[in-house]
Design a protein around this motif. Structure first.
Motif, PDB file in Angstrom:
ATOM      1  N   ALA A 128       5.840   4.345  10.794  1.00 17.60           N
ATOM      2  CA  ALA A 128       5.192   3.098  10.363  1.00 17.60           C
ATOM      3  C   ALA A 128       6.183   1.944  10.259  1.00 17.60           C
ATOM      4  O   ALA A 128       5.902   0.833  10.722  1.00 17.60           O
ATOM      5  N   SER A 129       7.347   2.190   9.660  1.00 15.37           N
ATOM      6  CA  SER A 129       8.315   1.097   9.525  1.00 15.37           C
ATOM      7  C   SER A 129       8.825   0.663  10.901  1.00 15.37           C
ATOM      8  O   SER A 129       9.008  -0.538  11.146  1.00 15.37           O
ATOM      9  N   PHE A 137      13.585  -2.077   6.732  1.00 15.63           N
ATOM     10  CA  PHE A 137      14.845  -1.475   7.188  1.00 15.63           C
ATOM     11  C   PHE A 137      15.368  -0.484   6.154  1.00 15.63           C
ATOM     12  O   PHE A 137      15.955   0.534   6.523  1.00 15.63           O
ATOM     13  N   ASN A 138      15.134  -0.758   4.843  1.00 15.89           N
ATOM     14  CA  ASN A 138      15.487   0.223   3.812  1.00 15.89           C
ATOM     15  C   ASN A 138      14.683   1.504   4.004  1.00 15.89           C
ATOM     16  O   ASN A 138      15.196   2.609   3.804  1.00 15.89           O
ATOM     17  N   ILE A 139      13.425   1.353   4.406  1.00 14.78           N
ATOM     18  CA  ILE A 139      12.562   2.521   4.638  1.00 14.78           C
ATOM     19  C   ILE A 139      13.062   3.294   5.852  1.00 14.78           C
ATOM     20  O   ILE A 139      13.204   4.524   5.799  1.00 14.78           O
ATOM     21  N   LEU A 140      13.338   2.591   6.924  1.00 19.89           N
ATOM     22  CA  LEU A 140      13.829   3.237   8.145  1.00 19.89           C
ATOM     23  C   LEU A 140      15.133   3.990   7.881  1.00 19.89           C
ATOM     24  O   LEU A 140      15.327   5.104   8.384  1.00 19.89           O
ATOM     25  N   GLY A 172       9.537   2.884  -3.469  1.00 21.92           N
ATOM     26  CA  GLY A 172       8.628   2.403  -2.448  1.00 21.92           C
ATOM     27  C   GLY A 172       8.499   0.903  -2.336  1.00 21.92           C
ATOM     28  O   GLY A 172       8.865   0.155  -3.238  1.00 21.92           O
ATOM     29  N   LEU A 173       7.943   0.498  -1.204  1.00 21.46           N
ATOM     30  CA  LEU A 173       7.602  -0.897  -0.959  1.00 21.46           C
ATOM     31  C   LEU A 173       6.443  -1.290  -1.867  1.00 21.46           C
ATOM     32  O   LEU A 173       6.354  -2.412  -2.339  1.00 21.46           O
TER      33      LEU A 173
END
Length: 187
Positions: A13-14, A98-101, A135-136
């Motif tokens: 998703a990211s 980008f933090n998620i990726l 989380g976001l």
């Protein structure tokens, strides 16, 4: 098993959203940079999974000289004219993709606190929420109100940690989308 599936969803998703929104992100970064010559990305240490600190990204919405403060004190600070727009539209949050990726964050989870929020970190450690990637968006955010006490935030984060499931994540995504369609806050 769900945590592995959740991480795969985060990566897919990211990646897709970064590709789709990269033109918008590029324009926002350029506008922030042109506004006052400072960096487009605001970087701040945040507390992540198991209490590990990481570098958190947002588009900068405040003057370069703004000190780091807890989110409850943000109304005391100056927000740039462009910052008001990107906050109202939540565009300031896009660099967190980008933090998620990178694996520092997830799409869904407790919002990452700054290290000085030691009370919130301790409460999350006690209720199991600190064992999750931040989380976001999260359960506390979709059930929040202005100036929610840390104890209530931590309670909701702990509830999420104990009820973690694909269905709950879908519910949070839907509630987040509804929240994004509401009248934006003013700064």
């Amino acid at each position: 098993m769900y945590p592995v599936f959740k991480r795969l969803i985060d990566i897919a998703a990211s990646s897709v959203v970064i590709l789709l929104l990269s033109p918008i992100m590029l324009v926002v970064a350029l506008l922030v940079r042109l506004q006052d010559g400072g960096p487009a990305i605001f970087k701040q240490k945040r507390v992540g999974k198991n209490g590990r600190e990481f570098l958190f990204f947002k588009f900068r919405s405040m003057p370069v000289t703004t000190p780091n403060v807890e989110s409850s004190d943000v109304k005391k600070l100056t927000v740039t004219p462009l910052g008001k727009i990107i906050r109202r539209t939540n565009l300031d949050e896009l660099p967190q993709l980008f933090n998620i990726l990178r694996g520092d964050m997830s799409l869904i989870g407790p919002r990452p606190p700054i290290p000085s929020q030691s009370g919130l970190v301790a409460l999350r450690r006690e209720n199991g929420a600190l064992a999750l990637r931040p989380g976001l968006t999260g359960w506390a955010q979709v059930n929040s109100y202005d100036f929610m006490p840390e104890e209530e935030k931590a309670r909701l984060d702990g509830e999420y940690a104990h009820r973690l499931s694909f269905g709950m994540d879908v519910e949070i995504v839907l509630k987040t989308l509804l929240y994004l369609t509401k009248k934006p806050p003013t700064y």
